[in-house]
Design an enzyme around this catalytic site. Sequence first.
Site, short mmCIF file in Angstrom:
data_model
loop_
_atom_site.label_atom_id
_atom_site.label_comp_id
_atom_site.label_asym_id
_atom_site.label_seq_id
_atom_site.Cartn_x
_atom_site.Cartn_y
_atom_site.Cartn_z
N ASP A 1 33.69 91.50 27.42
CA ASP A 1 33.95 91.13 26.02
C ASP A 1 32.87 90.18 25.49
OD1 ASP A 1 35.29 91.21 23.60
OD2 ASP A 1 36.68 89.60 24.10
N ASP B 1 35.34 82.38 27.27
CA ASP B 1 36.41 83.37 27.14
C ASP B 1 36.24 84.54 28.12
OD1 ASP B 1 38.54 84.93 26.44
OD2 ASP B 1 38.15 84.88 24.29
N LYS C 1 41.32 78.82 18.65
CA LYS C 1 42.64 79.45 18.69
C LYS C 1 42.47 80.90 19.09
CE LYS C 1 46.85 80.04 15.90
NZ LYS C 1 47.72 79.32 16.85
N GLY C 2 43.25 81.33 20.07
CA GLY C 2 43.21 82.72 20.52
C GLY C 2 44.52 83.42 20.27
N GLU D 1 31.09 85.42 19.04
CA GLU D 1 32.14 84.39 19.02
C GLU D 1 32.37 83.79 20.41
OE1 GLU D 1 32.30 87.32 17.64
OE2 GLU D 1 33.47 87.35 15.76
#
Length: 472
Positions: free
Chosen positions: A182, A200, A67-68, A186
């Site tokens: 980034d 991501d 979930k973002g 995670e």
Amino acid sequence: MDCNRKGCGNKALDWKVCAQCFLVRYCSEECLEEDWDLCHENECEGHVFNIKDLIQQNAVKPQQIGKGTYSEVCLVQHRKTKTFYALKAISKSIISVNLPLQTLFREISLHKSLVHENIVRLYDQLEDQKKIYLVLEYVSKVNLYEYIKCYEKIPENDAVKIFVDICLGIRYMHSKGILHRDLKAENILISEDFRSKICDLGWSTYCDKPRNTFCGTLDYMSPELLNGEMYSFPSDIWSLGILLYEMLHGKMPFDASNESEKLQNIKTKNFFIEPKISQAGRGLLQKILTYDPHKRITLNEILKHRWIQENYDIDCAISLGNKVNHPIHGTGSIVSIKGLICSVNFTNKTLEFSIPELASYITFANENLEESTFDPIRFEVSKDISQSFRHQHFFSASTSKIEESSSSFSSFENGNVTDSMISELIDNQDPLRIYEIQKDLLQLQQELEQPKVCKAVPQRRKTLIDQIFGNS
């Protein structure tokens, strides 16, 4: 990159892309429409999937695997092939309000252009009336943050495999002119076969000139970014150093009770390396976490570093003098090998490549053997055996999972080790027993990977197999 329309010559915008394939870029809407009418309509690859063919595992309560801020990711299975995918769903209601369309288009275009074993693959983008969907490669199990949390500190000989995978993925992105911006634990997924993959790419961008956008995650931000200075590819390398420190220490290097203290620690380079870290590991951390980006170590220098050489199992057939047939640079030969980097001498120039990168371009000849092409699968064999057996207990202690992992490395060209023999060997064994046989299995593999030894001493090979599989 130039505009895709023939004869234009203007620089393309990274978000002005074909909305069908997302693989070609343009400088303006006019060029996009004109190119579509002239030729791209017939050349466009279009969509690979149909949203109706992707079945959620639980229709009542979909299995959410991520979930973002603006999306959620669910596990789906293709109706015909039965292959699993990760389906990222983005609500159209937030687009242009919280998530600009050009930002989303840039992410899709960038991500879809990247095809590398250490980057999660984006296969397709779909939409319905309410949502936009991204069909992503499904990487089961954990992310690096969860892995560190479970183990607290990762031994250097294990951390190096994760670190090298990430470095190779970032090196590929940088070679395409793309900055991640980034990198964090995670955003690194670890698969069942212990391969690490970068995911991501929401903050990723083309970096044809230094950037000044403030973005990323505070703990991993480079000093130049935090200071509001222009930054480029060395900023990603700083983040790699933070990841390496985090794996080896189980905590962040600039940890503090509040953000202002953390910022001060980063700006003053106030961090402590534990004495038990090897001398080579300490040296590499210091070279990566160098305050001045112009003095910071490069990715090729990282992959050549003594810490990589001492801890990473490089077992392949590449050697000095091997001929390289490169599709762009022509014919050359390897003139030096250091760590995971080879220097190749072409006509009037010498270039550096990573060993996996060269795999499909090399031919080599051994005494008494015909010339053959280097096989990248065999290059991965020793790493797969070592890492799969060492880490299988973290992912699954079940025999079926171990058998599944074993199938990728259980056949050797110069020996008679088969899937059934591996399965029989580990059947009904607990993880401790598996660890006990790891050393013998690695020894067998090393013997089988040496054609001269196997050819000259067939009895030695037979003895090894008999010892391990209990045929004596």
